[in-house]
Motif scaffolding. Structure first.
Motif, PDB file in Angstrom:
ATOM      1  N   GLN A 172       0.814  -1.210   0.000  1.00  0.00           N
ATOM      2  CA  GLN A 172       0.000   0.000   0.000  1.00  0.00           C
ATOM      3  C   GLN A 172       0.849   1.262   0.000  1.00  0.00           C
ATOM      4  OE1 GLN A 172      -2.523  -0.519   3.440  1.00  0.00           O
ATOM      5  NE2 GLN A 172      -4.195  -1.243   2.157  1.00  0.00           N
ATOM      6  N   TYR A 173       2.056   1.159   0.586  1.00  0.00           N
ATOM      7  CA  TYR A 173       2.885   2.340   0.753  1.00  0.00           C
ATOM      8  C   TYR A 173       4.330   2.037   0.375  1.00  0.00           C
ATOM      9  CZ  TYR A 173      -1.069   3.495   3.749  1.00  0.00           C
ATOM     10  OH  TYR A 173      -2.327   3.724   4.230  1.00  0.00           O
ATOM     11  N   ALA A 174       5.096   3.081   0.141  1.00  0.00           N
ATOM     12  CA  ALA A 174       6.532   2.939  -0.063  1.00  0.00           C
ATOM     13  C   ALA A 174       7.162   2.500   1.250  1.00  0.00           C
ATOM     14  CB  ALA A 174       7.123   4.263  -0.524  1.00  0.00           C
ATOM     15  N   GLY A 175       8.263   1.775   1.158  1.00  0.00           N
ATOM     16  CA  GLY A 175       8.962   1.335   2.359  1.00  0.00           C
ATOM     17  C   GLY A 175       9.732   0.063   2.102  1.00  0.00           C
ATOM     18  N   TYR A 210       9.915  -3.940   3.081  1.00  0.00           N
ATOM     19  CA  TYR A 210       9.097  -5.034   3.585  1.00  0.00           C
ATOM     20  C   TYR A 210       9.948  -6.300   3.665  1.00  0.00           C
ATOM     21  CZ  TYR A 210       5.181  -1.967   2.466  1.00  0.00           C
ATOM     22  OH  TYR A 210       4.317  -0.905   2.409  1.00  0.00           O
ATOM     23  N   ASN A 261       9.474   1.855  -3.872  1.00  0.00           N
ATOM     24  CA  ASN A 261       9.635   3.291  -4.075  1.00  0.00           C
ATOM     25  C   ASN A 261       8.393   3.821  -4.768  1.00  0.00           C
ATOM     26  OD1 ASN A 261      12.381   3.395  -3.156  1.00  0.00           O
ATOM     27  ND2 ASN A 261      12.955   2.411  -5.059  1.00  0.00           N
ATOM     28  N   THR A 262       8.100   5.066  -4.527  1.00  0.00           N
ATOM     29  CA  THR A 262       6.991   5.686  -5.240  1.00  0.00           C
ATOM     30  C   THR A 262       7.463   6.029  -6.648  1.00  0.00           C
ATOM     31  OG1 THR A 262       7.602   7.861  -4.439  1.00  0.00           O
ATOM     32  CG2 THR A 262       5.983   6.657  -3.152  1.00  0.00           C
ATOM     33  N   HIS A 320       5.818  13.391   3.829  1.00  0.00           N
ATOM     34  CA  HIS A 320       5.141  12.425   4.694  1.00  0.00           C
ATOM     35  C   HIS A 320       5.851  11.078   4.605  1.00  0.00           C
ATOM     36  CE1 HIS A 320       1.829  15.281   4.894  1.00  0.00           C
ATOM     37  NE2 HIS A 320       1.812  15.313   3.585  1.00  0.00           N
ATOM     38  N   ASN A 321       6.225  10.518   5.749  1.00  0.00           N
ATOM     39  CA  ASN A 321       6.834   9.186   5.787  1.00  0.00           C
ATOM     40  C   ASN A 321       5.802   8.204   6.322  1.00  0.00           C
ATOM     41  OD1 ASN A 321       8.255   6.852   6.189  1.00  0.00           O
ATOM     42  ND2 ASN A 321       9.897   7.772   7.382  1.00  0.00           N
ATOM     43  N   MET A 322       5.179   7.467   5.409  1.00  0.00           N
ATOM     44  CA  MET A 322       4.181   6.474   5.800  1.00  0.00           C
ATOM     45  C   MET A 322       4.766   5.065   5.759  1.00  0.00           C
ATOM     46  SD  MET A 322       0.959   8.182   3.828  1.00  0.00           S
ATOM     47  CE  MET A 322      -0.252   7.083   4.528  1.00  0.00           C
ATOM     48  N   SER A 323       6.099   4.961   5.709  1.00  0.00           N
ATOM     49  CA  SER A 323       6.753   3.656   5.651  1.00  0.00           C
ATOM     50  C   SER A 323       6.972   3.122   7.066  1.00  0.00           C
ATOM     51  CB  SER A 323       8.083   3.767   4.907  1.00  0.00           C
ATOM     52  OG  SER A 323       9.046   4.419   5.716  1.00  0.00           O
ATOM     53  N   THR A 363       5.660  13.809   9.544  1.00  0.00           N
ATOM     54  CA  THR A 363       5.703  14.737   8.420  1.00  0.00           C
ATOM     55  C   THR A 363       6.749  15.788   8.751  1.00  0.00           C
ATOM     56  OG1 THR A 363       3.373  14.411   7.893  1.00  0.00           O
ATOM     57  CG2 THR A 363       4.401  16.426   7.080  1.00  0.00           C
TER      58      THR A 363
END
Length: 114
Positions: A18-21, A23, A45-46, A70-73, A101
């Protein structure tokens, strides 16, 4: 992903983040005569995005635009900024913690009318 090139066994994996990061996961494969554990790390990556900012300021007056990041990772980010163009300035590095953020202060100081 090939488990063993000599046997040509293929293990298809579908991954839909769902998000960059970053896993991490483990895959455990068992048979009557073998046990294997594979560790997989996927870095997401986005897409490259482009943004356009328009600065309107009198000549020789500095304007600062705080750009939210914004860091949603699931890990902290240490980002390096590469600025191109005359009159632009900002910090070379910015740290953004997990779930936070941060504001990147992009500064523009025109040296002439244009």
């Amino acid at each position: 992903l090939f488990l063993d090139r000599s046997d040509g066994v293929e293990l298809p994996i579908k991954f839909m983040p769902q998000y960059a990061g970053c896993y991490h996961c483990q895959i455990l494969l068992k048979s009557s005569c073998d046990v294997r554990v594979y560790e997989i790390e996927c870095v997401v990556n986005t897409d490259d995005t482009e943004a356009e900012l328009e600065f309107l300021t009198p000549a020789y007056q500095t304007v600062i635009q705080n750009i939210p990041i914004h860091n949603m990772s699931i890990q902290d980010w240490k980002l390096e900024a590469v600025l191109e163009g005359q009159g632009f300035d900002g910090p070379p590095l910015i740290n953004v913690g997990v779930g936070e953020t941060a504001l990147y202060p992009l500064m523009f100081k025109p040296i002439a009318e244009s």
